[in-house]
Design a protein around this motif. Structure first.
Motif, PDB file in Angstrom:
ATOM      1  N   LYS A 153       0.822  -1.212   0.000  1.00 30.72           N
ATOM      2  CA  LYS A 153       0.000   0.000   0.000  1.00 30.72           C
ATOM      3  C   LYS A 153       0.855   1.261   0.000  1.00 30.72           C
ATOM      4  N   TRP A 154       1.838   1.310   0.878  1.00 31.31           N
ATOM      5  CA  TRP A 154       2.737   2.472   0.928  1.00 31.31           C
ATOM      6  C   TRP A 154       4.027   2.116   1.651  1.00 31.31           C
ATOM      7  N   HIS A 211       7.400   4.195   3.764  1.00 27.56           N
ATOM      8  CA  HIS A 211       8.001   5.424   4.279  1.00 27.56           C
ATOM      9  C   HIS A 211       9.385   5.101   4.824  1.00 27.56           C
ATOM     10  N   THR A 240      -1.802   6.558   4.753  1.00 31.37           N
ATOM     11  CA  THR A 240      -1.069   7.032   3.579  1.00 31.37           C
ATOM     12  C   THR A 240       0.446   6.892   3.689  1.00 31.37           C
TER      13      THR A 240
END
Length: 701
Positions: A114-115, A117, A164
């Protein structure tokens, strides 16, 4: 003589309001709830328990791979020691991964990314004492907003949006809090030796952060950064409180440091997982030992809060009680893992208890409200050190119940005895060393002998950072442990360290010098002009390192013709009834290693499964204890790999196993999603980079 309650436990005044809990009905810690896995240990009590039973004894061996996720591209190079335990919240998997410790989110049903970081910390990350992907992260929500909180290798706390992956602007400085600041000590922001592998703990609106350092067998100096523990506001990143694990003048425990040792000594951090009782508002810290894992001559005194279990007030960080498990430690027995909350009944009396597994293979049991031991912990005389400058404690605490879950100390009876020839060779090898009971101190290494003190357990444990799991219904603790011997030898190395002594083994004067190893965390094999720690007496072939050896430091193991010096099992799982303080069952965990199965000296012998060493966390479900293996072996069908095994919780009988292409290197977790139970295992190893491997039963429901 027993440790007196008044000496080791805080005065009752700060606990008066909490004592009411001892008269209330006991409410069990329920483990992971609602089919999710929201925190590292399943719940804040670190039970590593989930009341799920779709996967059971009848179908475990039918498990199939549901999805898999490789972490190779989450850093500049692949990672081969992947230790992270993922979380599952609201249908998403959250975990750390890769050599830069990136954070990522996956679809919990499919493994789809999904994401991601990550923070490129440059030189700061390269200098970090605790690198790679770490052991996990934390989740927070107020019902509207959701955040993921993690700590980078360079010791920065980062908060991102759980949906997010975007940094939270209002948290610290654009989503980052520099943990090398506001730590009540000065340190270099690049090279300061402090970091963290463990996952931060989030409880309510507070984030609790521990501290870790380089392995301490060969520190460069008696001086080092201190491992203070802090609480932060999860919304803003503001520091709320700090606890000085090395007390300052005027603070409780400072008197246990002689002279000004408190001022310059470092370490004494909390590198294991922290446990919280949210109802009581108490934080429980498993504290490591001060600077110098095997030599304490620069830090005279018992040195609180080294190797202590410390209870703090969640809101203020003030100490409520403590108990020191090892006085003036010189064995690297720092408390490695999360204490576990469990509500037990002893002789008809309900007790809100806490169970602390340790490297020394004892489970220390306390009333978690007051700190009073559940069963007597006796102060007994122990052998004293003859190392110049060392001043050991005349007594150490001995647990009377439960019994030790692995071997302690070394005697001739512990040595390999598959054949008379192997036993005779083991005796010749051991004759160059000092052996004795637990707490036998290290010695200055001499080539003519003793080369070192031999000790069990090693710095790997016993228990290590994986800890154990508790069934809150049966009150049974399940824990994996390693069985092996470590060499505790000391050498003077003024060209490498300002310490009087560091870990090492004397060199054979007839052999040329060994090449130097880099870094303060280097093996004892190459420090202080020492010979390789595993060199056989008489200049023979060096011994192979013990599987899983090293703990948070420590040297390689000793072997006889390539076989472990001690009898098996080398890895085991033990079940302990915490109501009674008794062992229920104990089994060898892990298939016999290939080099033992095929060893010519053992040809024709029927050797039961020996188990294998590793860093193995266990998972408890409604009916099963689940754990993967450490190390690779050749499966009966041919491929090399490891097995994920399931055992009946009541008996220890193996009820199923499934193949994995690499060993378990992080702790497994489980969750329920869309009517399906999943088990996720972090795997990696020599030649196999880090991967999350998810299993479920075949078919759709």
């Amino acid at each position: 003589m027993r440790q007196t309650f008044c000496r080791l436990v805080a005065r009752l005044a700060p606990l008066a309001c909490l004592l009411l809990w001892t008269t209330m009905p006991v409410k069990g810690q329920l483990g992971a709830k609602n089919g999710e896995w929201r925190t590292y240990g399943g719940d804040l009590g670190s039970t590593r328990y989930a009341p799920l039973d779709q996967i059971n004894a009848g179908n475990f061996s039918k498990l199939q791979v549901a999805w898999r996720f490789k972490t190779d591209n989450l850093g500049p190079r692949p990672e081969f020691n992947y230790q992270s335990t993922p979380l599952m919240v609201n249908g998403s998997i959250y975990s750390t991964g890769g050599t830069r410790r990136a954070v990522f989110a996956l679809d919990a049903a499919t493994g789809e990314l999904k994401w991601v970081h990550s923070v490129d910390e440059g030189k700061r990350g390269e200098a970090a004492p605790r690198q790679l992907s770490g052991r996990g992260l934390s989740y927070w929500t107020d019902g509207r907003e959701e955040r993921i909180v993690y700590v980078t290798p360079g010791y920065q706390m980062v908060a991102v949006d759980a949906k997010t992956g975007a940094a939270i602007p209002g948290f610290g400085n654009n989503g980052i809090v520099d943990l090398k600041l506001e730590d009540d000590q000065e340190m270099d922001l690049i090279a300061g030796e402090v970091g963290l592998h463990a996952a931060p703990v989030v409880v309510g609106n507070t984030v609790i952060i521990g501290a870790a350092h380089l392995p301490g067998g060969a520190p460069k100096s008696p001086k080092n950064e201190k491992g203070f523990v802090r609480g932060y506001d999860v919304r803003t990143g503001k520091r709320l409180w700090i606890f000085h694990t090395i007390p300052r003048p005027g603070e409780v425990g400072n008197e246990t440091w002689e002279g000004d040792a408190w001022a310059y000594t470092g370490n004494t951090g909390v590198w294991g997982q922290i446990t919280v009782d949210e109802e009581l508002g108490i934080v429980y810290l498993p504290v490591e030992l001060p600077t110098g894992d095997y030599y304490g001559g620069h830090r005279p005194g018992n040195g609180l809060f080294g190797e202590s279990l410390v209870a703090l007030d969640l809101k203020t960080g003030k100490r409520l009680w403590h108990f020191q498990l090892v006085h003036h430690g010189i064995w690297d027995m720092d408390i490695p893992c999360a204490p576990i909350l469990v509500d037990i009944t002893v002789n008809g009396r309900p007790i809100k208890a806490i169970a602390q597994p340790t490297k020394q293979a004892w489970v220390y049991m306390f009333d978690r409200v007051t700190g009073q031991p559940i069963w007597p912990i006796d102060e007994r005389p122990v052998p004293q050190s003859d190392v110049p400058g060392e001043k050991t404690s005349p007594t150490q605490p001995f647990v009377t119940k439960p019994p030790a879950f692995d071997r302690q100390g070394v005697s001739v009876d512990d040595l390999i005895d598959f054949t008379p020839q192997l036993r005779a060779e083991a005796l010749r090898l051991v004759s160059k060393y000092k052996i004795g009971p637990i707490f036998t101190p290290p010695v200055v290494s001499k080539w003519e002998g003793p080369l070192a003190t031999l000790m069990m357990p090693t710095s790997t444990g016993g228990a290590n950072w994986q800890g154990g799991a508790v069934d809150p219904e049966t009150k049974i603790l399940y824990i994996f442990s390693n069985t092996g011997i470590t060499q505790l030898g000391l050498v003077a190395a003024p060209d490498r360290s300002k310490m009087n002594y560091i870990q090492g083994i004397a060199r054979n004067p007839a052999q040329p010098p060994a090449p130097a190893a880099a870094g303060a965390g280097a093996s004892a094999a190459a420090v202080g002009g020492a010979a390789p720690a595993a060199a056989a007496p008489g200049g023979g072939a060096p011994a192979a390192p013990a599987a899983g050896g090293g703990g948070e430091g420590g040297g390689p193991g000793l072997t006889v013709q390539g076989l472990p010096l001690v009898k098996p099992p080398y890895g085991r799982i033990t079940a302990i009834d915490l109501n009674k303080g008794e062992i229920v069952w104990q089994i060898a965990h892990g298939e016999t290693p290939d080099n033992i199965k095929t060893h010519p000296a053992l040809k024709g012998l029927d050797i039961p499964r020996t188990g294998r060493q590793g860093r193995i966390g266990v998972l408890a479900t409604k009916t099963l204890v689940i754990a993967g293996e450490g190390g690779f072996f050749t499966t009966p069908s041919g491929p090399r790999g490891a097995m994920l095994r399931a055992y009946d919780k009541a008996t220890g009988l193996e009820v199923g196993a499934v193949y994995m292409p690499a060993p378990q290197t992080g702790s497994p977790m489980t969750y329920m999603l869309n009517g399906k139970q999943y088990i996720v295992v972090p795997i990696s190893g020599n030649g196999y980079s880090g991967e999350l491997l998810a299993f479920k039963l075949p078919g759709e429901r």
